[in-house]
Design a protein around this motif. Structure first.
Motif: not given
Length: 677
Positions: A481-501
């Protein structure tokens, strides 16, 4: 503090079947305390309903509160919100709740279990009116009104029908207010008896009245922002039962505030992420005046200490007499008590690694739902006595429902947290569930692998016991089970990896996990499949369309066409979500076309199953149908191994028969493509 399940020998262990998974009651949700009692909700797949449960004390018999036909819940923002409030009493409790079938608020008198009185049948009476034609109303997050006990305050959502076209944009047809509902029941026949207390944003959550009843705090946000992007903590004075113009005291301008709680009449604690992590802040209202508020981070950490708002009234911290109780995570979660006087932290419930959103309590006790790699989700009660002088607080952590033997004990997989390095210096976390099939002992060669993609996509995977995933591991599959970029629990920068991607980063991270496990000899690269639902269904389709890594896929109620998944093609809450995930049309049309699974349906050349509820208002059945039709047009019939549509099911299946049929379709696909594990 936690009783373990009794040992189960392989001879007595049962085989996990789709029917067994489907029959398992849902995890407890919305736990709260009512004096000595602990209450929570749980779904029943045999009746497709949500019951309300309680126990007199941890370990005491669990009792249902409402009779047959009384399913608890609401449809606020599409995913629901806190559905009940208990006003405890020595002999009788007053219960206020939303009924799922008509979305109205009801009240009932419930005998206290400790009173020693005979339990009587609970007879709920409506507090709010039935909807007129062309209007849908939902109530959520009820709280006690000001002292006096004659009102309950909550968030009311009103959606008006679109004239002649039910697929019209729901945003301009939907409004939300904070309202006061009389407990007398007067509003059941007279809608004008409901008073609007406050209005501010298009979306509202987490209403909290100060202890003196003089101020009201709440969270608000507006389109196109999602609450984890930008949300605002508002405070307003209450004057003659109505809020004066509110003032923002934290959040906004790219800062998210998921929750706030009063410590006293002039002090709020709130979670916010101005530093990139959801951390604890204190808001001091100088002389009680909101315009002079100062917000200070009182506990700076580089781990996440809160949640994304997917449900109205969601909570993940509590203010008690002993301090602030909160969870924090960097993969696994931990529970901690922070002392405002000393800044000291006390770790609690160390054997548990996951604490679900939605907990509640009072100044001396809090109820949470916890789970671990070896324990399924269960309600816990934490009794926290106030600190005496400088001594440690008295803390008791007990489970409300005693552990019982698990008939599948030796077939469960114990998850392992791992990471894989990807481009950009990021570490992608995932949870690996090794195969547990007894017949495979001594067999050589790597097992087949299922990449499991969570929904959201702004969500996370918990590394806890899962009967559904054990269905596959007990048959010889490994699951990741993958916590891919955009997942919560790892800070805003990790969440923002999925912005427009979206459709790129999530796919690449899933592929990276599959390849890492294959390279480690833990997965067969030729027998690797992908599965996911909702946003996870999107990632599964995108991975099948854009890569050749997966031999098949299982897709539940997906998004397949980003160009149409907005405005009138989904519900209000997510109707602008696609703008942060992919971009804004028409300026970003090329990006939409590049990532769309539907536009690249010809690239899907391996078998898949498509599983869809016909009453889904979040991902309409047309998203699944058009994808299947496009694949068949490109390759002819048969590549879609099975396309099942379920009448009466929405976004997430409720009925046991539906879940069993869907899981059996998955098993049949894997057997057809991968053969015997």
């Amino acid at each position: 503090m936690t009783a373990r399940s009794s040992p189960v020998t392989p001879e007595t262990t049962q085989v996990i079947t789709p029917d067994a998974v489907a029959a398992r009651p849902g995890a407890p949700v919305w736990p709260t305390v009512a004096g000595a009692e602990t209450w929570w909700c749980a779904s029943d797949p045999t009746t497709a309903s949500v019951g309300l449960w309680r126990c007199a004390a941890p370990g005491a018999p669990v009792r249902g509160v409402l009779g047959p036909g009384w399913s608890v819940g609401n449809s606020s923002i599409g995913y629901g919100g806190r559905p009940f409030l208990v006003l405890p009493g020595a002999e009788q409790h007053r219960l206020v709740f939303t009924r799922a079938s008509d979305q109205r608020l009801y009240a009932a008198v419930v005998t206290a279990l400790a009173a020693g009185l005979p339990e009587t049948e609970v007879a709920p009476l409506p507090l709010t009116p039935a909807d007129p034609d062309g209007v849908r109303t939902a109530y959520a997050d009820p709280i006690p009104g000001p002292e006096g006990g004659d009102e309950v305050w909550c968030i009311r959502e009103t959606t008006r029908a679109a004239p002649g076209d039910e697929t019209a944009d729901p945003a301009p047809r939907t409004t939300r207010d904070i309202v006061a509902v009389p407990l007398s029941g007067a509003a059941a026949e007279d809608p004008d008896a409901i008073r609007v207390v406050a209005r501010s944003h298009h979306f509202l959550s987490g209403i909290r009245l100060s202890p003196d009843g003089a101020r009201l705090a709440w969270i608000g946000w507006d389109h196109p922002a999602m609450p984890w992007d930008t949300s605002e903590l508002m405070v307003a004075r209450i004057e003659d039962g109505v809020a004066a113009p509110p003032v923002r005291v934290l959040g906004g301008d790219g800062v998210s505030v998921p929750q706030a709680e009063w410590a006293d009449a002039h002090t709020l604690y709130a979670m916010g992420d101005p530093d990139g992590w959801w951390n604890l802040h204190r808001v001091d209202l100088t002389d009680g005046h909101p315009a002079k508020a100062d917000a200070v981070c009182v506990l700076r950490t580089d781990v996440e200490c809160s949640h994304a708002i997917w449900r109205v009234g969601a909570t993940s911290f509590a203010v008690t007499d002993a301090g602030v109780l909160f969870r924090r995570s960097a993969g696994d979660q931990s529970l901690a008590l922070w002392d405002p006087a000393t800044g000291g932290l006390t770790e609690l419930a160390g054997e548990w690694t996951d604490f679900a959103v939605g907990w509640s309590g009072d100044s001396s006790a809090v109820a949470v739902v916890a789970a671990s790699p070896t324990e399924s989700a269960t309600p816990l009660r934490l009794d926290l006595a106030a600190r005496q002088d400088r001594g440690a607080p008295g803390i008791t952590v007990t489970r409300c429902v005693p552990a019982s033997p698990d008939p599948f004990e030796d077939r469960h997989s114990i998850p392992q947290r791992r990471t894989v390095a990807v481009e950009g210096g990021w570490e992608v976390p995932y949870v690996y569930y090794p195969p547990t099939r007894p017949q495979l002992q001594g067999r050589t060669g790597p097992p087949p692998l299922l990449i499991d993609v969570h929904g959201g996509p702004t969500s996370r995977t918990g590394g806890t016991r899962s009967l559904e995933l054990s269905l596959f591991t007990s048959r010889g599959f490994a699951v990741a089970s993958v916590d891919y970029g955009g997942s919560i629990g790892y800070g805003r920068a990790y969440r923002d990896r999925l912005r427009h991607t979206w459709g790129t980063v999530d796919v690449a991270d899933s592929v990276a996990v599959a390849r890492a496990l294959a390279d480690a000899g833990l997965a067969d690269p030729d027998r690797t499949a992908i599965r996911g639902g909702s946003a996870g269904g999107w990632t599964a389709l995108a991975a099948l369309a854009h890569t050749d890594v997966f031999c098949c896929g299982s897709v539940y109620y997906p998004i397949s066409d980003p160009a149409t998944w907005s405005h009138g093609e989904t519900h209000d809450f997510e109707s602008r979500y696609i703008e942060s995930l992919v971009g804004v049309l028409p300026d970003d049309a090329d990006r939409y076309a590049a990532v769309s699974p539907l536009a690249h349906a010809a690239g899907i050349t391996v078998p898949f199953v498509m599983l869809q509820g016909l009453d889904d208002t979040i991902c309409h059945p047309d998203q699944a149908r058009r994808l299947v039709a496009a694949v068949e047009q490109a390759h002819g019939p048969g590549l879609c191994f099975r396309h099942l549509e379920f009448p009466g099911e929405g976004h997430g299946f409720r009925r046991a028969a539906t879940t069993a049929a869907a899981l059996q379709a998955e098993l049949d696909l894997y057997a057809h493509v991968m053969g015997e594990p």
